[in-house]
Design a protein around this motif. Structure first.
Motif, PDB file in Angstrom:
ATOM      1  N   LYS A  29       0.837  -1.186   0.000  1.00  0.00           N
ATOM      2  CA  LYS A  29       0.000   0.000   0.000  1.00  0.00           C
ATOM      3  C   LYS A  29       0.880   1.247   0.000  1.00  0.00           C
ATOM      4  N   THR A  30       0.536   2.193  -0.862  1.00  0.00           N
ATOM      5  CA  THR A  30       1.338   3.403  -1.013  1.00  0.00           C
ATOM      6  C   THR A  30       0.653   4.587  -0.354  1.00  0.00           C
ATOM      7  N   ALA A  77       0.571  -4.388   4.142  1.00  0.00           N
ATOM      8  CA  ALA A  77      -0.454  -4.569   5.170  1.00  0.00           C
ATOM      9  C   ALA A  77      -1.447  -5.597   4.679  1.00  0.00           C
ATOM     10  N   LYS A  78      -2.169  -6.193   5.607  1.00  0.00           N
ATOM     11  CA  LYS A  78      -3.212  -7.129   5.222  1.00  0.00           C
ATOM     12  C   LYS A  78      -4.233  -6.414   4.352  1.00  0.00           C
ATOM     13  N   LYS A  79      -4.851  -7.159   3.495  1.00  0.00           N
ATOM     14  CA  LYS A  79      -5.716  -6.568   2.486  1.00  0.00           C
ATOM     15  C   LYS A  79      -6.826  -5.706   3.091  1.00  0.00           C
ATOM     16  N   LYS A 119      -6.373  -0.608   6.934  1.00  0.00           N
ATOM     17  CA  LYS A 119      -6.340   0.744   6.386  1.00  0.00           C
ATOM     18  C   LYS A 119      -5.220   1.556   7.033  1.00  0.00           C
ATOM     19  N   ILE A 120      -4.647   2.459   6.256  1.00  0.00           N
ATOM     20  CA  ILE A 120      -3.592   3.349   6.729  1.00  0.00           C
ATOM     21  C   ILE A 120      -4.230   4.699   7.069  1.00  0.00           C
ATOM     22  N   THR A 121      -4.012   5.173   8.277  1.00  0.00           N
ATOM     23  CA  THR A 121      -4.544   6.473   8.694  1.00  0.00           C
ATOM     24  C   THR A 121      -3.398   7.380   9.131  1.00  0.00           C
TER      25      THR A 121
END
Length: 368
Positions: free
Chosen positions: A264-265, A294-296, A299-301
């Motif tokens: 994930k970018t 990261a796991k599918k 989420k990145i916050t």
């Protein structure tokens, strides 16, 4: 109590996860190398001897010590150790960097002892440093008695905690370079001579995506192996303890890890902070982009921590605040927000100066 809680959490994580048939390891785990999240585990919380994979902690402490170009003279105390050796002799001259390679490629117990004596004064004192570092990493089921991994009382870890030690070690460039090297040229002796050493980790020659890490074996521990893969930006770490079929098992475990995560970018972003005492109203700051696996479903916050305003002048590159990035509430990156340009202070009248001073006094009273 903490140990019990960790075991319960590991068990809860794997409720409902199908076990992989045919694995021969007594204990195994796969973790996300970026976040430390567990992807797969079997008996990952039981304490077992770990043989020469111990040297991962020794290497971590050496990398944290730094100054790897430092050259030392080998003493008799350093080479009085059984088992695998890189061939050191008393009075040899060798750099700390070459000791790192001697530990991680040909599993030199003499190299590990040399590091222990340099950093701790003795192998016993160094074991205390190892255990202190383990506590700092919140590893409550790990205990070290030797720097090399020879069998000893109170020398054990778990597959999960060994994976976390490896993840910490991978933060250091010299460690990454060493464990991913199929061969290396080191220089030691009296006088020093160049010598070629070969990595015992066959996975490096079997698969292009494998980037380390360390083999180990004693009669008590059985075959132990730590491996890591970085495929298409997906970084995973696998550990097996007491596994007679470790080469094949690790390929399967690494594949499980790689298939469970996505790259994930997080793209770079600019932020504005208000400026007081300048012709410009704000200063632009930047949070640099990065990639993380990261796991599918994760989420990145991001949270921004910066003042509501700051005073001129501000120099380009000056830290104005910082940004923290999270993956499912776990911190994965922290970046300083730096000014993108110079902001000069404007000349102000006596009235404006008085107003600023009164404002600061009023703000101080409110904050107090």
């Amino acid at each position: 109590m903490k140990k019990i809680i960790v075991f319960i959490l590991v068990g809860v994580i794997f409720c409902g996860v199908n076990r992989v048939s045919g694995l021969s390891a007594k204990s195994c785990v796969v973790i996300n190398g970026d976040t430390g999240d567990i992807i797969y585990a079997e008996n990952a919380d039981i304490s077992l001897p770990m043989a020469s994979t111990t040297k991962i902690m020794t290497a971590l402490l050496l990398c944290e010590y730094g100054n790897l170009d430092k050259e030392i003279t080998v003493t008799r105390q350093m080479v009085l150790v059984e088992g695998t050796s890189m061939g050191l002799m008393p009075e040899d001259r060798i750099s700390l960097k070459d000791l790192l390679y001697g530990m991680m490629l040909c599993s030199g117990n003499d190299a590990a002892n040399a590091v222990a004596v340099v950093l701790g004064g003795s192998t016993e004192k160094f074991a205390e440093i190892m255990n202190k570092r383990a506590k700092e990493l919140s590893l409550n089921s790990t205990s070290f008695a030797t720097p090399s991994g020879l069998d000893a009382e109170n020398h054990f870890t778990t597959a999960y905690e060994l994976a976390l030690i490896t993840r910490e070690a991978f933060k250091h460039k010299e460690f990454r370079n060493a464990v991913s090297s199929k061969t290396a040229t080191v220089c030691f002796g009296n006088p020093p001579q160049k010598r070629k050493i070969t990595n015992h980790n066959k996975l490096l020659r079997m698969y292009d995506d494998v980037i380390g890490v360390k083999t180990g074996f004693t009669r008590k521990s059985g075959r132990c192996l730590v491996s890591a893969s970085n495929k298409d930006g997906k970084f995973v770490i696998a550990v097996t303890l007491n596994d007679p079929n470790d080469w094949q098992d690790h390929r399967r475990l690494l594949n499980i890890g790689i298939s469970a995560v996505d790259k994930k970018t997080v793209y770079k972003r600019f932020f504005e902070t208000k400026i007081i005492g300048a012709d410009k109203k704000s200063v632009k700051t930047e949070a640099k982009g990065f990639s993380v696996c990261a796991k599918k479903e994760q989420k990145i916050t991001r949270e921004i921590y910066a003042p509501k305003f700051c005073y001129a002048p501000i120099r380009q590159g000056e830290t104005v605040g910082y940004a923290v990035f999270y993956c499912d509430n776990k911190e994965i990156s922290r970046q300083n927000l730096r000014a993108q340009n110079n902001i000069n202070a404007k000349k102000i009248t006596k009235f404006e100066k008085t107003f600023q001073n009164l404002f600061c006094i009023f703000r101080g009273i409110n904050e107090g």
